[in-house]
Each structure stands twice: as C-alpha cells, then as structure tokens.
Design a protein around this motif. Structure first.
Motif, short mmCIF file in Angstrom:
data_model
loop_
_atom_site.label_atom_id
_atom_site.label_comp_id
_atom_site.label_asym_id
_atom_site.label_seq_id
_atom_site.Cartn_x
_atom_site.Cartn_y
_atom_site.Cartn_z
N GLY A 190 0.85 -1.18 0.00
CA GLY A 190 0.00 0.00 0.00
C GLY A 190 0.89 1.23 0.00
N VAL A 191 0.27 2.37 -0.09
CA VAL A 191 1.02 3.65 -0.09
C VAL A 191 0.40 4.53 0.99
N THR A 192 1.27 5.13 1.82
CA THR A 192 0.77 6.06 2.83
C THR A 192 1.41 7.43 2.65
N GLY A 240 5.23 16.01 6.08
CA GLY A 240 4.66 14.79 5.54
C GLY A 240 5.53 14.19 4.46
N MET A 241 5.41 12.89 4.28
CA MET A 241 6.23 12.17 3.29
C MET A 241 5.50 10.92 2.83
N THR A 242 5.57 10.65 1.53
CA THR A 242 5.03 9.40 1.00
C THR A 242 5.89 8.25 1.51
N ALA A 243 5.26 7.21 2.03
CA ALA A 243 6.01 6.08 2.60
C ALA A 243 5.26 4.77 2.39
N SER A 244 6.01 3.76 1.93
CA SER A 244 5.43 2.43 1.81
C SER A 244 6.17 1.41 2.67
N ALA A 245 7.30 1.82 3.27
CA ALA A 245 8.04 0.91 4.15
C ALA A 245 7.39 0.93 5.53
N VAL A 246 6.25 0.27 5.60
CA VAL A 246 5.38 0.26 6.78
C VAL A 246 5.02 -1.20 7.04
N CYS A 275 9.87 3.05 8.09
CA CYS A 275 11.29 3.28 7.81
C CYS A 275 11.43 4.60 7.06
N VAL A 276 12.30 5.47 7.56
CA VAL A 276 12.47 6.80 6.96
C VAL A 276 13.94 7.05 6.64
N ASP A 277 14.19 7.50 5.43
CA ASP A 277 15.52 7.90 4.96
C ASP A 277 16.06 9.00 5.87
N HIS A 298 18.10 11.21 5.31
CA HIS A 298 18.27 12.50 4.63
C HIS A 298 16.95 13.19 4.35
N ALA A 299 15.85 12.53 4.57
CA ALA A 299 14.54 13.13 4.26
C ALA A 299 14.21 14.23 5.27
N THR A 300 13.57 15.28 4.79
CA THR A 300 13.13 16.37 5.66
C THR A 300 12.24 15.83 6.78
N ILE A 317 -1.43 12.68 -5.02
CA ILE A 317 -0.98 13.06 -3.67
C ILE A 317 0.28 12.28 -3.30
N SER A 318 0.34 11.02 -3.70
CA SER A 318 1.55 10.22 -3.45
C SER A 318 2.75 10.89 -4.13
N ARG A 319 2.57 11.32 -5.36
CA ARG A 319 3.68 11.95 -6.09
C ARG A 319 4.09 13.27 -5.44
N PHE A 354 3.80 14.24 -2.31
CA PHE A 354 4.48 14.05 -1.02
C PHE A 354 5.79 13.26 -1.15
N ALA A 355 6.10 12.81 -2.37
CA ALA A 355 7.39 12.16 -2.61
C ALA A 355 8.37 13.14 -3.24
N ASP A 356 7.90 14.34 -3.59
CA ASP A 356 8.75 15.35 -4.22
C ASP A 356 9.36 16.25 -3.17
N SER A 357 10.57 16.73 -3.44
CA SER A 357 11.18 17.72 -2.53
C SER A 357 10.68 19.10 -2.91
N GLY A 358 10.59 19.97 -1.96
CA GLY A 358 10.26 21.38 -2.22
C GLY A 358 8.79 21.67 -2.28
N ASP A 396 21.04 3.54 6.02
CA ASP A 396 20.78 4.96 5.77
C ASP A 396 19.35 5.37 6.15
N HIS A 397 18.62 4.46 6.79
CA HIS A 397 17.26 4.75 7.25
C HIS A 397 17.18 4.62 8.78
N THR A 398 16.11 5.15 9.34
CA THR A 398 15.77 4.87 10.74
C THR A 398 14.42 4.18 10.76
N LEU A 414 -2.05 0.98 -4.59
CA LEU A 414 -0.96 0.02 -4.39
C LEU A 414 0.24 0.43 -5.22
N HIS A 415 1.42 -0.02 -4.79
CA HIS A 415 2.66 0.25 -5.53
C HIS A 415 3.33 -1.08 -5.80
N TYR A 416 3.61 -1.36 -7.06
CA TYR A 416 4.18 -2.65 -7.46
C TYR A 416 5.10 -2.44 -8.65
#
Ligand SMILES: Cc1cc2nc3c(=O)[nH]c(=O)nc-3n(C[C@H](O)[C@H](O)[C@H](O)COP(=O)(O)O)c2cc1C
Length: 166
Positions: free
Chosen positions: A20-22, A35-41, A54-56, A58-60, A83-85, A87-91, A129-131, A149-151
């Motif tokens: 899934g995508v959050t 906020g940040m798009t995350a699927s490592a849940v 799991c969060v990179d 280096h991510a804000t 919305i996924s795109r 929240f996955a973009d910087s800036g 490189d993640h926490t 979903l992301h596949y």
C-alpha cells in the motif's frame, strides 16, 4: 540471481513486494506540519499494538518525526496517486495541494484516505541509511474505498468487490 550491489537492483527486487502507499504526517519541533510518501510500513506487535515506518535519514520528514511525539499514517485511496507523487517530491508546500483535517494538537489527517492510523512514538532504531520508527497505535479510522498500491515502480489498485474479511 540478481546481486543487489546497485541500489537500483535492490529496488527491483523489493519492488516485487506489492505494498500500500501512505502519506506519513507529523508536527515538527516548531509545530509545523511535515509529511512524506512512505510504503516501508509494517505491523510489528499486537500487544502492545506496534507498527514500524522506515524513513531515509536524509529526508526532511526524518528530523520532524525524530523531534516529535509520533505520527499518523494516511493510507492512500486508488484516486490519490497525485498526492503520493506530491508528497514524494522535494520542495514546495505539499499540504497546500491536498485537503487535511487538523484536529487540535493532532497530526494532519488526509481527506479521502482509506484509513488514518495514529501513533505515538514508541522507539527508533538506526538501520543503514534509514531509521526504523516504531509507533504505538493509539487510534484510527477506516473508510470503504479501494486502496492505492505500488508494485514494480507502478501504481495500481485492487477491486473492492472481491474482498475476504478475516
Ligand atoms: C511509493 C513511494 C513510497 C516511498 N516510501 C518511502 C519510505 O517508506 N521511506 C522513505 O524514507 N522514503 C520513501 N519514499 C521516498 C520519499 O517519499 C521521498 O524521498 C521524500 O518525500 C523526499 O522528500 P525530501 O527530499 O523533502 O526529504 C517513497 C516514495 C514513493 C513514491
């Protein structure tokens, strides 16, 4: 066999695991929304009810969640690819691009999501490189909508008429 020496190879392998995508949201130390798009849940424990995110490093969003009290996971619906795109973009200000509910003192909750899962921070563990942030699930709500979903680097969905309730 693929040898995951390149991060692209690693992504190709792990991308076969459909998720899934959050949009994970929190309030930073100054009370600003992050906020940040995350699927490592993943679910971790039933008693107590723990999940992981799991969060990179280096991510804000990393600094924000590290400094905060917890986070919310907004599980995206099939019509929320944009919305996924965003929240996955910087800036920019991604919060200006979508409708959020901000309950007093709470984390931003996205309108139109499949579910809101609210967590207090239970602990964290550095991993490469993640926490890995562990959250105690303190509340949530579920809406009857098909999920995003992301596949294999593509967005997709599943039908809403062939579900099995467990
Ligand atoms: C479908 C999808 C899933 C993602 N999952 C994660 C994740 O679980 N953890 C993570 O740190 N980044 C994940 N990302 C990448 C972050 O969303 C992205 O790096 C971050 O928002 C960049 O923002 P920043 O440069 O402002 O820090 C994912 C991106 C996409 C498109």
């Amino acid at each position: 066999m693929i040898q995951p020496t390149e991060s692209q190879d690693f992504k190709s392998l792990l991308g076969c695991f459909a998720t899934g995508v959050t949009v994970a949201t929190t309030l930073d130390a100054g009370g600003e929304r992050s906020g940040m798009t995350a699927s490592a849940v993943a679910a971790v424990s039933l008693d107590p009810p723990l999940l992981l995110l799991c969060v990179d490093r280096h991510a804000t969003f990393h600094a924000a969640v590290e400094a905060g009290q917890g986070f919310a996971l907004n599980v995206l619906a099939s019509n929320q690819e944009r919305i996924s795109r965003i929240f996955a973009d910087s800036g920019g200000d991604p919060f200006a691009e979508a409708e959020f509910r901000n309950e007093s003192g709470g984390f931003p909750l996205l309108e139109g999501a499949v579910a809101h899962i609210v967590c207090t921070l239970w602990g964290s563990h550095k991993a490469g490189d993640h926490t890995v942030f562990f959250g105690t699930v303190t509340g949530g709500e579920v809406f009857d909508r098909p999920p995003l979903l992301h596949y294999r680097s593509q967005y997709t969905t599943v039908g809403s008429d062939n579900r099995t309730v467990i």
